[in-house]
Design a protein around this motif. Structure first.
Motif, short mmCIF file in Angstrom:
data_model
loop_
_atom_site.label_atom_id
_atom_site.label_comp_id
_atom_site.label_asym_id
_atom_site.label_seq_id
_atom_site.Cartn_x
_atom_site.Cartn_y
_atom_site.Cartn_z
N TRP A 21 -1.01 15.49 -0.78
CA TRP A 21 -1.08 16.10 -2.10
C TRP A 21 -1.76 15.18 -3.09
O TRP A 21 -1.37 14.03 -3.27
N TRP A 22 -2.83 15.69 -3.73
CA TRP A 22 -3.56 15.00 -4.80
C TRP A 22 -3.09 15.60 -6.12
O TRP A 22 -3.21 16.80 -6.36
N ASP A 23 -2.46 14.76 -7.02
CA ASP A 23 -1.87 15.30 -8.23
C ASP A 23 -2.84 15.40 -9.40
O ASP A 23 -2.46 15.68 -10.53
N GLY A 24 -4.13 15.21 -9.11
CA GLY A 24 -5.15 15.26 -10.16
C GLY A 24 -5.56 13.89 -10.65
O GLY A 24 -6.62 13.72 -11.26
N MET A 25 -4.71 12.87 -10.38
CA MET A 25 -5.00 11.50 -10.81
C MET A 25 -4.96 10.52 -9.65
O MET A 25 -5.73 9.58 -9.59
N ALA A 26 -4.02 10.74 -8.71
CA ALA A 26 -3.85 9.80 -7.60
C ALA A 26 -3.21 10.51 -6.42
O ALA A 26 -2.66 11.61 -6.56
N THR A 28 -0.34 11.15 -3.69
CA THR A 28 1.12 11.01 -3.67
C THR A 28 1.59 10.74 -2.25
O THR A 28 0.79 10.68 -1.32
N ALA A 29 2.90 10.60 -2.07
CA ALA A 29 3.48 10.35 -0.75
C ALA A 29 3.79 11.63 0.00
O ALA A 29 4.29 11.60 1.11
N HIS A 30 3.46 12.79 -0.59
CA HIS A 30 3.80 14.07 0.03
C HIS A 30 2.70 14.51 1.01
O HIS A 30 1.53 14.56 0.66
N THR A 150 12.09 11.34 -4.64
CA THR A 150 12.46 10.69 -5.89
C THR A 150 11.71 11.35 -7.04
O THR A 150 10.72 12.06 -6.82
N VAL A 151 12.17 11.13 -8.26
CA VAL A 151 11.48 11.67 -9.43
C VAL A 151 10.12 11.01 -9.58
O VAL A 151 9.13 11.66 -9.88
N GLU A 152 10.08 9.71 -9.34
CA GLU A 152 8.82 8.97 -9.45
C GLU A 152 7.99 9.17 -8.19
O GLU A 152 8.51 9.09 -7.08
N GLN A 153 6.71 9.44 -8.35
CA GLN A 153 5.82 9.68 -7.22
C GLN A 153 5.32 8.34 -6.67
O GLN A 153 4.17 7.95 -6.84
N ALA A 154 6.21 7.64 -5.97
CA ALA A 154 5.87 6.37 -5.35
C ALA A 154 6.83 6.16 -4.20
O ALA A 154 7.97 6.60 -4.24
N LEU A 155 6.34 5.49 -3.14
CA LEU A 155 7.23 5.16 -2.04
C LEU A 155 8.32 4.24 -2.55
O LEU A 155 8.04 3.24 -3.23
N THR A 156 9.57 4.56 -2.22
CA THR A 156 10.71 3.88 -2.84
C THR A 156 11.77 3.49 -1.82
O THR A 156 12.01 4.22 -0.86
N GLY A 176 19.39 -1.78 -7.50
CA GLY A 176 18.14 -2.38 -7.06
C GLY A 176 17.15 -1.32 -6.60
O GLY A 176 17.53 -0.36 -5.92
N THR A 177 15.89 -1.48 -7.00
CA THR A 177 14.84 -0.52 -6.62
C THR A 177 13.54 -1.27 -6.37
O THR A 177 13.19 -2.20 -7.13
N VAL A 178 12.81 -0.89 -5.32
CA VAL A 178 11.48 -1.44 -5.04
C VAL A 178 10.55 -0.27 -4.75
O VAL A 178 10.90 0.61 -3.95
N THR A 179 9.40 -0.24 -5.39
CA THR A 179 8.42 0.81 -5.16
C THR A 179 7.07 0.20 -4.82
O THR A 179 6.76 -0.92 -5.22
N THR A 180 6.26 0.96 -4.07
CA THR A 180 4.90 0.51 -3.74
C THR A 180 3.93 1.64 -4.00
O THR A 180 4.22 2.80 -3.72
N ARG A 181 2.76 1.30 -4.53
CA ARG A 181 1.76 2.30 -4.88
C ARG A 181 0.37 1.66 -4.92
O ARG A 181 0.24 0.42 -5.01
N THR A 182 -0.66 2.49 -4.88
CA THR A 182 -2.02 2.02 -5.05
C THR A 182 -2.35 1.97 -6.53
O THR A 182 -2.02 2.89 -7.27
N ALA A 183 -2.98 0.89 -6.96
CA ALA A 183 -3.40 0.79 -8.36
C ALA A 183 -4.44 1.87 -8.64
O ALA A 183 -5.44 1.98 -7.93
N SER A 184 -4.22 2.70 -9.66
CA SER A 184 -5.16 3.77 -9.99
C SER A 184 -5.33 3.83 -11.50
O SER A 184 -4.50 3.32 -12.25
N GLY A 185 -6.39 4.47 -11.91
CA GLY A 185 -6.64 4.61 -13.34
C GLY A 185 -7.00 3.32 -14.03
O GLY A 185 -6.77 3.17 -15.23
N THR A 186 -7.52 2.35 -13.29
CA THR A 186 -7.90 1.07 -13.88
C THR A 186 -9.15 0.53 -13.19
O THR A 186 -9.38 0.80 -12.01
N ASP A 187 -9.94 -0.25 -13.94
CA ASP A 187 -11.12 -0.90 -13.38
C ASP A 187 -10.84 -2.36 -13.04
O ASP A 187 -11.74 -3.09 -12.63
N ILE A 188 -9.60 -2.81 -13.22
CA ILE A 188 -9.24 -4.20 -12.96
C ILE A 188 -9.31 -4.49 -11.47
O ILE A 188 -8.75 -3.75 -10.65
#
Length: 313
Positions: A21-26, A28-30, A150-156, A176-188
């Motif tokens: 699933w592409w949410d229009g910006m990045a 997701t894990a679905h 989860t509510v947040e669209q990130a692997l958790t 305690g919570t740990v999430t992982t995601r790809t950096a998106s929406g940035t040129d850094i």
């Protein structure tokens, strides 16, 4: 932007036979299996000849033979076209090109040297969080879990069991919570620069306001930086920034932004966020370092503390 790809299901090059699933910006894990293509109808029945016999006699036999011949010829042409497309579509490295929804929505990179998801020894392991998109695994500590949604669209992954949030007793928090995601929406492109910028977002999302705008910890009143340094992650050079957070209600906590290059595809930056409650109920701060040291490439099965190994809290 007018050329942005709309949200929807698109083929996942990292997992053949599935869509992501592409949410229009990045991304997701679905994911879901690709629906089978409907079977094409067979060749048409022979048409009655002019004498009205409905295809009987020598004329009908000749017409049926022509139809069969045409059908066979058509199959030969289609087979030749498919074979040509496969041969011409392969690059010098023997990898088939991957369809993309548009240039504004890069698909997960398919690397011929990367193992398939079904071949990963960590697949289905309750003690391992598998980030297929970024090609890494994280060990799940004892007393932690990986929720299905989860509510947040990130692997958790998070501590087992929730508690009533100190700033909003009608909501639920986790120690305690740990999430992982790809950096998106940035040129850094610098891991250090991105980690220094992301730490504010990590702190706000964990202790200022949740995703629906509730101040479940009474908001952040102050913070103190505990660490800002380079770190080696899965054989790559990354950067981490760690803060101690003081909140309006409750014991506050610790947040960390860890950024490092992916081991697959275009080596885009990965962001791993940590949020640990302070106080006796929160996980030990040293567990952040233990998890970081145990992050492994997804095909690295011969590790200690990586794939298939548990980590004590």
């Amino acid at each position: 932007m007018s050329d942005a790809t709309p949200p929807g299901w698109y083929p996942d090059a990292a997992t053949p036979g599935t869509e992501r699933w592409w949410d229009g910006m990045a991304w997701t894990a679905h994911t879901r299996p690709i629906a089978p293509v409907a079977q094409q109808p067979g060749p048409p029945e022979p048409v009655a000849n002019a004498d009205g016999n409905g295809g009987s006699g020598s004329a009908a036999t000749g017409g049926g033979t022509r139809i069969v011949a045409l059908a066979v010829a058509g199959l030969v042409v289609v087979g030749a076209a498919v074979t040509g497309a496969v041969l011409l579509g392969r690059g010098d490295g023997g990898t088939r090109p991957t369809a993309r929804p548009s240039s504004s929505a890069p698909l997960p990179a398919a690397d011929q040297d990367s193992p398939s998801p079904s071949g990963s020894p960590a697949e289905g392991d309750p003690k391992v969080l598998v980030d297929q998109l970024n090609g890494i695994t994280l060990p799940i500590p004892d007393g932690w879990e990986k929720p299905e949604s989860t509510v947040e669209q990130a692997l958790t992954m998070r501590t087992v069991g929730s508690y009533n949030c100190p700033g909003d007793s009608s909501d639920f928090c986790y120690h305690g919570t740990v999430t992982t995601r790809t950096a998106s929406g940035t040129d850094i492109t610098s891991a250090e620069e991105l980690a220094k910028r992301d730490i504010t977002t990590a702190a706000d999302s964990a202790y200022e306001e949740n995703i629906v705008g509730d101040r479940i910890h009474g908001g952040i009143t102050s913070h103190r930086q505990l660490a800002s340094a380079s770190v080696s992650v899965a054989g790559r050079t990354g950067y981490q920034v760690r803060w101690r957070i003081t909140t309006g209600k409750g014991p506050g906590g610790y947040v960390q932004s860890l950024v490092f290059p992916s081991t697959v595809g275009s080596e885009s930056l990965i962001v791993v966020r940590y949020a640990f409650d302070a106080g006796p109920d929160g996980p030990p701060l040293s567990l952040m370092d233990t998890i970081t040291e145990a992050i492994r490439p997804i095909d690295d099965s011969g590790t200690s503390g990586g794939v298939g190994s548990s980590v004590a809290p």
